[in-house]
Design an enzyme around this catalytic site. Structure first.
Site, PDB file in Angstrom:
ATOM      1  N   GLY A 204       9.739  28.004  68.643  1.00  0.00           N
ATOM      2  CA  GLY A 204       9.167  27.886  69.989  1.00  0.00           C
ATOM      3  C   GLY A 204       9.538  29.078  70.837  1.00  0.00           C
ATOM      4  O   GLY A 204       9.845  30.148  70.312  1.00  0.00           O
ATOM      5  N   GLU A 226      13.306  30.476  65.561  1.00  0.00           N
ATOM      6  CA  GLU A 226      12.084  31.234  65.268  1.00  0.00           C
ATOM      7  C   GLU A 226      11.306  31.357  66.565  1.00  0.00           C
ATOM      8  O   GLU A 226      10.646  30.413  67.001  1.00  0.00           O
ATOM      9  CB  GLU A 226      11.249  30.502  64.198  1.00  0.00           C
ATOM     10  CG  GLU A 226      11.872  30.499  62.807  1.00  0.00           C
ATOM     11  CD  GLU A 226      11.803  31.861  62.108  1.00  0.00           C
ATOM     12  OE1 GLU A 226      11.041  32.740  62.559  1.00  0.00           O
ATOM     13  OE2 GLU A 226      12.524  32.025  61.105  1.00  0.00           O
ATOM     14  N   CYS A 260       2.569  33.559  66.878  1.00  0.00           N
ATOM     15  CA  CYS A 260       3.836  34.190  67.269  1.00  0.00           C
ATOM     16  C   CYS A 260       3.860  35.680  66.951  1.00  0.00           C
ATOM     17  O   CYS A 260       4.484  36.458  67.658  1.00  0.00           O
ATOM     18  CB  CYS A 260       5.011  33.493  66.617  1.00  0.00           C
ATOM     19  SG  CYS A 260       4.887  33.400  64.827  1.00  0.00           S
TER      20      CYS A 260
HETATM   21  P1  NAD Z   1       6.430  23.947  72.607  1.00  0.00           P
HETATM   22  O1  NAD Z   1       6.133  23.870  74.052  1.00  0.00           O
HETATM   23  O2  NAD Z   1       5.794  23.017  71.659  1.00  0.00           O
HETATM   24  O3  NAD Z   1       8.017  23.850  72.469  1.00  0.00           O
HETATM   25  C1  NAD Z   1       8.673  23.877  71.216  1.00  0.00           C
HETATM   26  C2  NAD Z   1       9.535  22.635  71.076  1.00  0.00           C
HETATM   27  O4  NAD Z   1      10.499  22.582  72.120  1.00  0.00           O
HETATM   28  C3  NAD Z   1       8.727  21.357  71.175  1.00  0.00           C
HETATM   29  O5  NAD Z   1       9.118  20.492  70.134  1.00  0.00           O
HETATM   30  C4  NAD Z   1       9.061  20.829  72.539  1.00  0.00           C
HETATM   31  O6  NAD Z   1       9.000  19.426  72.625  1.00  0.00           O
HETATM   32  C5  NAD Z   1      10.469  21.318  72.771  1.00  0.00           C
HETATM   33  N1  NAD Z   1      10.797  21.500  74.168  1.00  0.00           N
HETATM   34  C6  NAD Z   1      10.018  22.036  75.141  1.00  0.00           C
HETATM   35  N2  NAD Z   1      10.679  22.082  76.313  1.00  0.00           N
HETATM   36  C7  NAD Z   1      11.905  21.564  76.071  1.00  0.00           C
HETATM   37  C8  NAD Z   1      13.060  21.339  76.887  1.00  0.00           C
HETATM   38  N3  NAD Z   1      13.069  21.657  78.176  1.00  0.00           N
HETATM   39  N4  NAD Z   1      14.149  20.804  76.311  1.00  0.00           N
HETATM   40  C9  NAD Z   1      14.148  20.486  75.015  1.00  0.00           C
HETATM   41  N5  NAD Z   1      13.086  20.660  74.206  1.00  0.00           N
HETATM   42  C10 NAD Z   1      11.990  21.187  74.727  1.00  0.00           C
HETATM   43  O7  NAD Z   1       6.084  25.364  72.041  1.00  0.00           O
HETATM   44  P2  NAD Z   1       6.205  26.779  72.750  1.00  0.00           P
HETATM   45  O8  NAD Z   1       7.614  27.098  73.006  1.00  0.00           O
HETATM   46  O9  NAD Z   1       5.209  26.914  73.828  1.00  0.00           O
HETATM   47  O10 NAD Z   1       5.676  27.623  71.490  1.00  0.00           O
HETATM   48  C11 NAD Z   1       5.198  28.893  71.654  1.00  0.00           C
HETATM   49  C12 NAD Z   1       6.298  29.890  71.368  1.00  0.00           C
HETATM   50  O11 NAD Z   1       6.762  29.727  70.036  1.00  0.00           O
HETATM   51  C13 NAD Z   1       5.818  31.310  71.459  1.00  0.00           C
HETATM   52  O12 NAD Z   1       6.811  32.085  72.080  1.00  0.00           O
HETATM   53  C14 NAD Z   1       5.648  31.717  70.003  1.00  0.00           C
HETATM   54  O13 NAD Z   1       5.733  33.095  69.804  1.00  0.00           O
HETATM   55  C15 NAD Z   1       6.754  30.970  69.342  1.00  0.00           C
HETATM   56  N6  NAD Z   1       6.505  30.720  67.914  1.00  0.00           N
HETATM   57  C16 NAD Z   1       7.312  31.321  66.987  1.00  0.00           C
HETATM   58  C17 NAD Z   1       7.080  31.134  65.616  1.00  0.00           C
HETATM   59  C18 NAD Z   1       7.955  31.767  64.593  1.00  0.00           C
HETATM   60  O14 NAD Z   1       7.895  31.359  63.456  1.00  0.00           O
HETATM   61  N7  NAD Z   1       8.761  32.762  64.930  1.00  0.00           N
HETATM   62  C19 NAD Z   1       6.021  30.314  65.221  1.00  0.00           C
HETATM   63  C20 NAD Z   1       5.238  29.700  66.188  1.00  0.00           C
HETATM   64  C21 NAD Z   1       5.488  29.923  67.528  1.00  0.00           C
END
Ligand code: NAD
Length: 449
Positions: A204, A226, A260
């Site tokens: 995330g 990640e 990502c």
């Molecule tokens: P998201 O909003 O789904 O969050 C990821 C996880 O964190 C979820 O399960 C969510 O429930 C949890 N979460 C969110 N806020 C939270 C909080 N305050 N407290 C606890 N848990 C919480 O996804 P996102 O972060 O918007 O995903 C996008 C990001 O992920 C981008 O930065 C992208 O580049 C990155 N990403 C990285 C990869 C990799 O493999 N490196 C792959 C996919 C996405």
């Protein structure tokens, strides 16, 4: 400060039927009875996971379509097939990865035994993101199973249809105590993170990563992060422009930029920029026709909040291609922005949408300076047929991965560990690298008597 991407997570408002404490306790009890130590047990679980993917393909495709309007072809390629292939390779390698490794022995210990045991950590938490809701949830999930852990999977609440699918399907195929799914948004995840885990694998954004890291720190729980960030592209004047445009546009537009490792922005000189914009126009027409909104192959933005966030970024610089939006459909046209400067809004955050800004630099030195003035990216792209230029960038920058004359494809090699550095993450996975993620090494020494 808070990452704007972060603030868009929802509260699903759904009541939890089982508490996180109960879920984790259940997993721990199951782990402690030793069943996951059996390779036969693990193999059966992995085979059932593959069966789940095969028997529910239609449902899965529908869920991802609902969440992101991903075409079936794209979902099969970037979500289902990847998980199926990697899980199959975990099955093939299960025995080798689990077997104790013989350690080198000096002469004096020739008759003694020296081994390195590969132990599972215990109860693993896998937290997924919404952009590849099957892949980023199930790939680490399967790897943790292969390594002999019990696993709690927390899919992203933002890709709601896929989360519901996983929540419904996984208990039908896998051991109900060892492998559990917990759905929910911020409040539920906050509760979940108070529990003690033996390993956490989080995918995330980097803001939430800090919350996860803090929670892990309380119990000294090791973790993989990640993350993402702004992955730059440098286009050198030596690059073949048709190939370059086609590969950058593809990497930017797949999943409507919500990837990502999507190329985030371009650095090049004005002459290259003019050629690129012309070539990109042709490529876009070839990929999505006159009107991408009518193409079956073009995704939508995952949520209204993200749609609004990305739409605001269109105000930076000058629109050279695209620029249309449709809030009803959460549609954003593939867009190229020129005359963008480092201080523009679009350059302050990971775009995570189909907008491609071009920042002018005079030469490769300026490009390197620009890249190094920002956080270390997850991916760095170089388009060049001049080896000196390519080497110069590689030698003087730091990133999670480098891909020359293509985008995203470096992820497809199981032999290349995938992960970020600094703000783009810590730790890595994919293919062979997975064999070390979810295991700890314990040394064994027995003296002959
Ligand atoms: P998201 O909003 O789904 O969050 C990821 C996880 O964190 C979820 O399960 C969510 O429930 C949890 N979460 C969110 N806020 C939270 C909080 N305050 N407290 C606890 N848990 C919480 O996804 P996102 O972060 O918007 O995903 C996008 C990001 O992920 C981008 O930065 C992208 O580049 C990155 N990403 C990285 C990869 C990799 O493999 N490196 C792959 C996919 C996405």
């Amino acid at each position: 400060g808070p990452n704007p991407v972060h603030e868009l997570s929802n509260n699903t408002g759904k009541k939890m039927t089982t508490t996180p404490a109960e879920i984790v306790q259940r997993a721990r009890t199951a782990f402690e009875d030793g069943r996951t130590k059996s390779l036969t047990f693990r193999a059966r679980q992995l085979k059932n996971l593959i069966k789940m993917l095969e028997e529910n393909e239609t449902e899965m495709l529908a869920a991802v379509k609902k969440d992101l309007n991903k075409s079936n072809m794209e979902s099969i390629l970037t979500e289902i097939a990847i998980v199926k292939n990697e899980t199959t390779s975990f099955l093939d390698n299960l025995k080798e990865w689990a077997s104790p490794e013989k350690a080198a022995k000096p002469l004096v210990n020739l008759t003694d035994d020296a081994l390195i045991y590969k132990d599972p950590y215990g109860v693993v938490l896998v937290m997924g993101a919404w952009n590849y809701p099957i892949q980023v949830a199930l790939l680490p999930f399967a790897a943790a199973i292969a390594a002999g852990n019990a696993v709690v999977l927390k899919p992203s609440e933002i890709s709601e249809a896929t989360a519901e699918f996983l929540n419904k399907a996984i208990p039908k195929y896998l051991d109900n105590q060892c492998y559990q799914v917990m759905c929910g948004g911020i409040p539920e995840t906050t509760e979940l993170l108070k529990e003690r885990f033996d390993y956490i694998f989080y995918t995330g954004n980097s803001y939430v990563a800090r919350i996860v890291h803090t929670a892990a720190n309380k119990h000294l729980t090791p973790l993989t992060l990640e993350l993402g960030g702004k992955s730059p592209v440098y286009i050198d004047k030596s690059a073949d422009m048709d190939v370059t445009a086609s590969r950058i546009v593809w990497g930017k537009c797949i999943n409507a930029g919500q990837t990502c490792v999507a190329p985030d922005y371009i650095l090049c000189n004005k002459e290259v920029e003019a050629k690129f914009v012309e070539a990109a126009k042709k490529v876009l027409k070839k990929f999505y026709g006159e009107n991408p909104q009518q193409s079956n192959d073009y995704c939508r933005i995952v949520s209204v909040n993200h749609f609004k966030r990305i739409s605001k970024l269109l105000n930076s610089g000058k629109v050279a291609v695209g620029g249309k939006t449709d809030s009803q459909e959460k549609y954003i046209e593939p867009t190229i922005l020129i005359d963008v400067t480092a201080t523009d809004t679009v350059m302050q955050e990971e775009i995570f949408g189909p907008i491609l800004p071009i920042v002018s630099v005079n030469d490769v030195n300026e490009a390197i300076k620009f890249i190094n003035s920002k956080e270390k990216p997850l991916a760095l792209y170089i388009f060049s047929n001049n080896k000196e230029v390519t080497d110069e960038i590689i030698n003087r920058t730091s990133s999670g991965g480098i891909c020359v004359n293509d985008t995203i494809m470096h992820l497809s090699l199981p032999s290349l560990p995938f992960g970020g550095v600094g703000e783009s993450g810590m730790g890595c996975y994919h293919g062979d690298a997975v064999s070390t993620v979810f295991r700890e090494e314990a040394e064994y020494f027995e003296k002959s008597a």
